[in-house]
Motif scaffolding. Structure first.
Motif, PDB file in Angstrom:
ATOM      1  N   LEU A 139      15.005 -75.853  30.237  1.00  0.00           N
ATOM      2  CA  LEU A 139      15.237 -74.911  29.150  1.00  0.00           C
ATOM      3  C   LEU A 139      15.763 -75.697  27.954  1.00  0.00           C
ATOM      4  N   ALA A 140      15.373 -75.292  26.759  1.00  0.00           N
ATOM      5  CA  ALA A 140      15.863 -75.955  25.548  1.00  0.00           C
ATOM      6  C   ALA A 140      16.311 -74.893  24.546  1.00  0.00           C
ATOM      7  N   TYR A 141      17.442 -75.193  23.851  1.00  0.00           N
ATOM      8  CA  TYR A 141      17.893 -74.282  22.786  1.00  0.00           C
ATOM      9  C   TYR A 141      18.111 -75.087  21.517  1.00  0.00           C
ATOM     10  N   LEU A 142      18.011 -74.383  20.373  1.00  0.00           N
ATOM     11  CA  LEU A 142      18.293 -75.004  19.081  1.00  0.00           C
ATOM     12  C   LEU A 142      18.918 -73.923  18.206  1.00  0.00           C
ATOM     13  N   LYS A 168      28.544 -72.050  26.482  1.00  0.00           N
ATOM     14  CA  LYS A 168      29.426 -71.241  25.631  1.00  0.00           C
ATOM     15  C   LYS A 168      29.531 -71.829  24.235  1.00  0.00           C
ATOM     16  N   LYS A 169      29.528 -73.134  24.171  1.00  0.00           N
ATOM     17  CA  LYS A 169      29.609 -73.797  22.875  1.00  0.00           C
ATOM     18  C   LYS A 169      28.271 -74.470  22.596  1.00  0.00           C
ATOM     19  N   LEU A 170      27.641 -74.044  21.532  1.00  0.00           N
ATOM     20  CA  LEU A 170      26.308 -74.547  21.224  1.00  0.00           C
ATOM     21  C   LEU A 170      26.358 -75.555  20.095  1.00  0.00           C
ATOM     22  N   LYS A 171      25.552 -76.597  20.243  1.00  0.00           N
ATOM     23  CA  LYS A 171      25.393 -77.561  19.158  1.00  0.00           C
ATOM     24  C   LYS A 171      24.456 -76.961  18.113  1.00  0.00           C
ATOM     25  N   TYR A 187      19.018 -77.602  28.676  1.00  0.00           N
ATOM     26  CA  TYR A 187      20.038 -77.007  29.541  1.00  0.00           C
ATOM     27  C   TYR A 187      19.326 -76.305  30.702  1.00  0.00           C
ATOM     28  N   GLY A 188      20.084 -75.752  31.612  1.00  0.00           N
ATOM     29  CA  GLY A 188      19.518 -75.066  32.767  1.00  0.00           C
ATOM     30  C   GLY A 188      19.825 -75.793  34.063  1.00  0.00           C
TER      31      GLY A 188
END
Length: 554
Positions: free
Chosen positions: A209-212, A191-194, A201-202
């Motif tokens: 999984l990776a997010y940016l 819910k809160k993204l850096k 994550y995952g």
């Protein structure tokens, strides 16, 4: 209660038991540990790769954003110098030269721009804008496909799924898009993204999984590691480890089985030999299958056993060898006595007969008869002399004590003397093809003459009637070869190889009627080799017998 007695194991059974306890069990445990370590390493590699790809896409977004905004700023700056009546044509010219933008427009307010932006968004058209110098709003549009072609150009071969979404999680661009995976990836987002930091994550360890999330651009990058990639890396490596373990185990079983097989066979050979000796067979020896699998102790034991057997047989073998030597000496003595007595008796009988005839006083002998008798006596004396010289040179050849005086000698002169020394009363022609061209060889003149006489007489002796004996010459820069050729039946290589022995003669109807000691070629070979030369025998269809003597040119 009776105690449980364990059956005594054979060597092969013991080796198999040790193999399972000391090799296969540790190998299996090691394989499990290696597989676990490999899985952790590959998992960390997959995570690092996902982070790296996210950062690469982020850099591409930054570059694309700076490119688009740079062109927008440049276009806005140019509008200051364009009259309003020509703005439309100016924007059309810009669009024709641009490969990125789809359309360009100028509206009076920010509200009008936002309205156009909201209308373009469902059609996958991105709109960017900027206030102009006079308070209006400049807008540029381009399709999402343009973004995709620029963002993913460096990772075209990448198998991972990559999504770029806006703040509402609406898809902007994608690589290897799959709808169910996209929805699942969005659902798993925290819910809160850096911001400006790639985060793993995952809920599946082997499918990270990776997010940016970008702070300067309304975009979030999601990198998904598919099941196929996981299988390709982790499962494939696991399969290789298992396959390696199986191959290693089979190799160990093969080597140990081969070792056990040879060890068992050699130990049985020991048992058989011991049983044979115990039954009185003292000639039995141990014959091992010796290779890299044969232990040194087995080889040593077999060697000592065979050495004891050899000592038992030693006296008998020595006696047998001495008896064989005595038999050979007796045969040699008989052959020598028979041959020499026959060859000596013939010239001595002729000399004695003609001498007695010349000494008779009761008859008148004319001069022609007297000269003929003296000539025969001389001829038989020379024959006797050559025979004695041949017999005297044999011990020197056998004892390697033959003395030769090597010097420069004219080949033609020596050959001419040899031909003249041979009395040819057989009707066969001697064709001497040695040219008088000053050919010199390094040899002993007397010994070389003896060689030539023996070879010429050999040709006269065995050649058929009314044939020719040819003496030819072959020369090279270093050597001179003399070939003595006469007609004869074709001889095998085995027969030719035996002719250099003592008392060896060709055994056929022709040779049984010719005289000779069978020492000629033996003596010739010894004399030629003493002069650092060689002699070889050949047999062809044209010439049944060829002797080739090669000497060093002087």
């Amino acid at each position: 209660m009776k105690k449980l007695k364990l059956r005594k194991l054979k060597i092969a059974e013991q080796i198999i038991l040790v193999l399972f306890i000391a090799v296969l069990a540790p190998m299996t445990i090691s394989a499990i540990i290696v597989n676990n370590v490999n899985q952790h390493a590959v998992r960390a590699q997959l995570q690092n790769t996902a982070v790296l790809i996210a950062n690469m896409i982020s850099d591409e977004i930054d570059f694309f954003d700076s490119t688009v905004n740079g062109e927008l700023n440049q276009l806005n700056a140019q509008l200051k110098y364009i009259p309003r009546s020509k703005e439309t044509s100016f924007l059309n010219d810009v669009l024709e030269k641009s490969e990125l933008f789809e359309s360009a427009f100028i509206v009076d307010s920010k509200e009008e721009f936002d309205k156009i932006d909201s209308e373009n968004l469902p059609n996958h058209i991105i709109t960017i804008g900027q206030p102009t110098y006079d308070g209006r709003y400049l807008g540029l549009t381009f399709k999402v496909d343009k973004v995709k072609s620029n963002l993913f150009r460096s990772i075209e071969e990448e198998k991972r799924q990559i999504y770029v979404v806006d703040k509402n999680h609406e898809l902007i661009a994608s690589h290897n898009y799959t709808e169910d995976v996209f929805k699942k990836s969005i659902k798993l987002l925290p819910k809160k993204l850096k911001t400006d930091e790639a985060v793993i994550y995952g809920d599946i360890k082997n499918q990270p999984l990776a997010y940016l999330q970008k702070s300067n651009v309304d975009a979030t990058i999601i990198v998904n590691t598919t099941q196929g990639i996981t299988r390709e890396h982790i499962s494939y490596n696991r399969d290789k480890i298992i396959l390696t373990l199986i191959i290693s185990a089979l190799t160990i079983f093969f080597v140990i089985g081969l070792y056990t097989y040879y060890l068992y066979i050699n130990i049985r050979q020991l048992f058989k030999a011991i049983i044979a000796i115990s039954k009185g067979n003292y000639e039995r020896k141990i014959r091992l299958l010796t290779n890299i699998f044969t232990p040194y102790e087995i080889i040593f034991l077999a060697y000592e056993f065979n050495r004891m057997v050899r000592q038992i047989q030693k006296s008998h073998q020595q006696l047998k060898k001495k008896n064989k030597m005595l038999k050979q000496l007796n045969e040699f003595r008989s052959s020598m006595i028979d041959t020499v007595s026959h060859e000596l008796r013939t010239p001595l009988t002729s000399i004695q007969g003609y001498t007695s005839r010349l000494l008779r006083q009761d008859i008148q002998i004319d001069e022609e008869t007297r000269q003929k008798s003296l000539h025969i006596i001389k001829k038989q004396s020379e024959r006797l002399k050559r025979l004695i010289e041949d017999l005297l040179v044999i011990p020197e050849i056998e004892g390697l004590r033959l003395n030769v005086n090597l010097d420069e000698n004219n080949l033609y002169s020596i050959m001419d003397n040899a031909v003249n020394l041979v009395k040819n009363d057989s009707g066969k022609t001697i064709v001497n093809n040695i040219p008088d061209d000053g050919t010199f060889v390094l040899a002993d003149a007397d010994r070389l003459e003896q060689v030539f006489v023996n070879l010429i007489e050999n040709g006269l002796k065995y050649a058929p009637d009314n044939t020719e004996i040819h003496i030819d010459l072959e020369q090279t820069a270093d050597n001179v070869s003399i070939l003595f050729k006469n007609k004869y039946e074709l001889l095998s290589k085995e027969t030719l190889n035996t002719l250099f022995g003592k008392f060896i003669r060709l055994d056929n109807s022709t040779t049984r009627t010719t005289r000779g000691t069978g020492l000629g070629l033996f003596i010739v070979k010894g004399l030629v080799e003493a002069m650092n030369g060689t002699i070889k025998l050949y047999s062809t269809e044209e010439w049944g017998f060829i002797a080739k003597v090669t000497l060093t040119r002087f």
